[in-house]
Enzyme design. Sequence first.
Site, PDB file in Angstrom:
ATOM      1  N   ARG A   1      19.249  -8.810  37.731  1.00 31.12           N
ATOM      2  CA  ARG A   1      19.742 -10.044  37.114  1.00 31.12           C
ATOM      3  C   ARG A   1      20.607  -9.681  35.894  1.00 31.12           C
ATOM      4  O   ARG A   1      20.110  -9.072  34.944  1.00 31.12           O
ATOM      5  CB  ARG A   1      18.578 -10.930  36.654  1.00 31.12           C
ATOM      6  CG  ARG A   1      17.610 -11.322  37.782  1.00 31.12           C
ATOM      7  CD  ARG A   1      18.182 -12.403  38.670  1.00 31.12           C
ATOM      8  NE  ARG A   1      17.384 -12.600  39.867  1.00 31.12           N
ATOM      9  CZ  ARG A   1      16.355 -13.445  39.952  1.00 31.12           C
ATOM     10  NH1 ARG A   1      15.999 -14.160  38.902  1.00 31.12           N
ATOM     11  NH2 ARG A   1      15.697 -13.573  41.086  1.00 31.12           N
TER      12      ARG A   1
ATOM     13  N   GLU B   1      21.569 -11.154  33.344  1.00 34.20           N
ATOM     14  CA  GLU B   1      21.418 -12.170  32.304  1.00 34.20           C
ATOM     15  C   GLU B   1      21.471 -11.529  30.920  1.00 34.20           C
ATOM     16  O   GLU B   1      20.874 -10.485  30.692  1.00 34.20           O
ATOM     17  CB  GLU B   1      20.078 -12.900  32.472  1.00 34.20           C
ATOM     18  CG  GLU B   1      19.963 -13.650  33.793  1.00 34.20           C
ATOM     19  CD  GLU B   1      18.549 -14.174  34.040  1.00 34.20           C
ATOM     20  OE1 GLU B   1      17.612 -13.534  33.533  1.00 34.20           O
ATOM     21  OE2 GLU B   1      18.413 -15.178  34.737  1.00 34.20           O
TER      22      GLU B   1
ATOM     23  N   ARG C   1      10.274 -11.861  28.075  1.00 32.03           N
ATOM     24  CA  ARG C   1       9.831 -11.843  29.476  1.00 32.03           C
ATOM     25  C   ARG C   1      10.949 -11.627  30.499  1.00 32.03           C
ATOM     26  O   ARG C   1      10.731 -11.789  31.692  1.00 32.03           O
ATOM     27  CB  ARG C   1       9.078 -13.134  29.812  1.00 32.03           C
ATOM     28  CG  ARG C   1       9.902 -14.410  29.718  1.00 32.03           C
ATOM     29  CD  ARG C   1       9.038 -15.583  30.131  1.00 32.03           C
ATOM     30  NE  ARG C   1       9.809 -16.824  30.174  1.00 32.03           N
ATOM     31  CZ  ARG C   1       9.315 -17.971  30.637  1.00 32.03           C
ATOM     32  NH1 ARG C   1       8.084 -18.022  31.095  1.00 32.03           N
ATOM     33  NH2 ARG C   1      10.050 -19.055  30.650  1.00 32.03           N
ATOM     34  N   HIS C   2      12.147 -11.268  30.035  1.00 31.48           N
ATOM     35  CA  HIS C   2      13.257 -11.053  30.963  1.00 31.48           C
ATOM     36  C   HIS C   2      13.744  -9.611  30.938  1.00 31.48           C
ATOM     37  O   HIS C   2      13.815  -8.980  29.884  1.00 31.48           O
ATOM     38  CB  HIS C   2      14.428 -11.989  30.624  1.00 31.48           C
ATOM     39  CG  HIS C   2      14.169 -13.419  30.950  1.00 31.48           C
ATOM     40  ND1 HIS C   2      13.684 -14.320  30.027  1.00 31.48           N
ATOM     41  CD2 HIS C   2      14.322 -14.115  32.113  1.00 31.48           C
ATOM     42  CE1 HIS C   2      13.551 -15.502  30.605  1.00 31.48           C
ATOM     43  NE2 HIS C   2      13.932 -15.408  31.864  1.00 31.48           N
TER      44      HIS C   2
ATOM     45  N   GLU D   1       5.530 -18.997  33.442  1.00 28.39           N
ATOM     46  CA  GLU D   1       5.824 -18.980  34.879  1.00 28.39           C
ATOM     47  C   GLU D   1       5.927 -17.554  35.404  1.00 28.39           C
ATOM     48  O   GLU D   1       6.570 -16.704  34.800  1.00 28.39           O
ATOM     49  CB  GLU D   1       7.141 -19.737  35.120  1.00 28.39           C
ATOM     50  CG  GLU D   1       7.581 -19.760  36.583  1.00 28.39           C
ATOM     51  CD  GLU D   1       8.667 -18.734  36.861  1.00 28.39           C
ATOM     52  OE1 GLU D   1       8.546 -18.054  37.905  1.00 28.39           O
ATOM     53  OE2 GLU D   1       9.587 -18.592  36.051  1.00 28.39           O
TER      54      GLU D   1
ATOM     55  N   SER E   1       8.033 -18.352  41.674  1.00 35.38           N
ATOM     56  CA  SER E   1       8.777 -19.497  42.188  1.00 35.38           C
ATOM     57  C   SER E   1       8.721 -19.432  43.712  1.00 35.38           C
ATOM     58  O   SER E   1       8.898 -18.356  44.288  1.00 35.38           O
ATOM     59  CB  SER E   1      10.237 -19.468  41.732  1.00 35.38           C
ATOM     60  OG  SER E   1      10.347 -19.912  40.403  1.00 35.38           O
TER      61      SER E   1
ATOM     62  N   ARG F   1       5.847  -8.920  35.187  1.00 30.94           N
ATOM     63  CA  ARG F   1       5.394 -10.139  34.513  1.00 30.94           C
ATOM     64  C   ARG F   1       3.931 -10.437  34.827  1.00 30.94           C
ATOM     65  O   ARG F   1       3.187 -10.905  33.963  1.00 30.94           O
ATOM     66  CB  ARG F   1       6.287 -11.319  34.895  1.00 30.94           C
ATOM     67  CG  ARG F   1       6.140 -12.493  33.946  1.00 30.94           C
ATOM     68  CD  ARG F   1       7.095 -13.635  34.271  1.00 30.94           C
ATOM     69  NE  ARG F   1       8.476 -13.325  33.930  1.00 30.94           N
ATOM     70  CZ  ARG F   1       9.460 -14.224  33.963  1.00 30.94           C
ATOM     71  NH1 ARG F   1       9.200 -15.480  34.328  1.00 30.94           N
ATOM     72  NH2 ARG F   1      10.699 -13.874  33.650  1.00 30.94           N
TER      73      ARG F   1
END
Length: 546
Positions: free
Chosen positions: A318, A320, A326-327, A469, A472, A520
Site C-alpha cells: 500500500r 499510503e 497501525r499502517h 479494525e 474487512s 495488526r
Amino acid sequence: MSSSEPQLPKPQPEQEEEEEESSKPQSKKAAKKEAAKLEKLKRRQEAAVASGVQSLSMEDPLADNYGDVPLLELQSKVAPGTRVWTEIGKLAEPLKDQYVLVRGRAQRIRAKGKTAFVVLRERGFTVQCVLTEQDGVVSRPMLKYAAGLSRESIVDVEGVVSVPGITINSTTQQVEIQVRKIFCVNKAMPTLPINVEDAARSDVEIEKALQNGEQLVRVNQDTRLNYRVLDMRTPANQGIFHIQCEVGNVFRQFLLSKGFVEIHTPKLIAGSSEGGASVFKLDYKGKPACLAQSPQLHKQMAICGDFGRVFEVGPVFRAEDSFTHRHLCEFTGLDVEMEIKEHYFEVMDVVDHLFVAMFDSLNNNFAKELEAVRRQYPFEPLKYLRQTLRLTFEEGIQMLKDAGVEVDPLGDLNTEAERKLGQLVLEKYDTEFYILHRYPLAVRPFYTMPCYDNPTYSNSFDVFIRGEEIISGAQRVHVADLLAERAQALGIDVQSISTYVDAFRYGAPPHGGFGVGLERVVMLFCGLNNIRKTSLFPRDPLRIAP
C-alpha cells in the site's frame, strides 16, 4: 577480545520518548550526524582491536582449552553428529554432573578475583557458566580470556552441569556449567550501537529508576529499527515473533481442516486491485504495472476456477503516506475467499471460529512468550466470547449517538469513533473482539455486493480487536456487468481489470471472503502501541532499510 584491548566509551542513545501514534522519522541532518558518529566509532574500534589484541601465551598448558576458533574449523570441516550438543533451554537438574557442550551468545560477563561468570543465551534461554581458577582445570590466562570476551559474541562452552543451592534469578535455567573449555566462534564488536539489555528494558523500569534518581538508557523506536538485528534479540521480540508464527500456523491449519486450498497469487499486476491512488507503480518490460494491494482479484478468479475455498498468506503493498501507529507500506496479508450457499454470514462464521481457535491456542500454548512480551510491554489478556458478538453498522452508530458521539450514519468510522465504540462494546458485552456488519455501500470497494433490501448498505463486515479494525470482508459481486458498472463508478479503468471482470462472464458462484493483516492481529492481541513492533523489518513511507 583480549583483556588487554582498550575499553572504548559506550555510546548512549538519546533519551527519547517513543511515539504512540506515529513513528516520527529523524531529520536528514540528525540521520547524517548519527551515521558519521557511528562510522567514526567503528574505525576507532577496528584500530583498537588491531593494535590491542595479544596472542595467547604458548606457555600455558591449558592453551588448547580456550581461544578464538580459526575460520578453517568453521568451514563445515567436522561432519554433523561428531559432537553431541545440548540446547541451553534443556539444561536442567537431571543433567547434574554430566558433561555438556553448548553454544550461545555471551549476554553478560563478570570477573571477580579468581572466578569469572559468563551468561550464555540461546533463543531466549540463559545459563550461567562459571570459570574458577584451578590447577589443571582453569588457568589464569583462560580466566582472563573469558573475562575479555565481548558481549553478544558467539561462544562454545564445554563443562560439567552443577546445581547451586540457591535460586538463580538472573538466568532462565536453574543450573550452572562448571567450565572446562571455552571458545569464541564469532566475536562481536567491543562496543555495540545498542545494548540488548537496554533494548529489553520496559518503560516501567525506566520511570522507577528516574524516581530513585537513576537515569537508564531508553532506546527509541528509530534507533531500534536502525539496528533491528540487535533489537530482535530481546525476550519481548523473541516472544512477539514466535506468537506471530503461531498466528500464521493456526490460520493455515484451521483453514486446511475446513477444506480450504492454499494458493499463491501474483504480486505484479496490470491494474489496481483495490482502487484509489495508493499503489506502487512500476515499469514492467515497457508496460505500466503496479504491486498488488491485495490478492483480491486473483483469489476471486480462483473461486471462478472451481477451487471452492481458498486462502493465501503473502505480502501486500500500500503506497499510503500514512504515519499512524497501525499502517505499513508492506505487510503480510492473511486472505480467504469461499463459495457461499445462502448468506454472507457463512463467511462471518469462518471468521468467528478461526479467531476463537487462534486466541485459544495462543493463550493455552504460548504463556511463556506472552509473559516475555508483557514484562516489557504490559497488557491485559484479550477478552473474547465463545460465540463472537455481531452488531449491524446501524446498531454501532446508534451506540455512538447514545454516548454523545457525532458520526455520519453513512460514512466510515474514523479511528476515534472505532475506539469509542470498542469501549462501549466492552462495557456492555464484556468483549474486545466483535464483528460489525452491513456497512454503507459508499465506503466499501467496488466488488462489494449491495444489500438486497436497501442498496445504500452492503453485505460487508469489519472485525475489531481492542477498538481497532483488523479485518474487512464481504460478499462479492459475481455478476460481470454489475461489477464493471461498480468499478467504473469508482474511477477504476475497467480495461485494466478486464481479465478479472471477464472471469465472471464464464459462470461464477456466489462467494465472499476477507483479509486481515498479520502484524495488526499480533499488535492488538498483545496490546502493543505500534505495528512496527510486530513487523520484523518494517516498511513505511520513510523506511526501506534494513
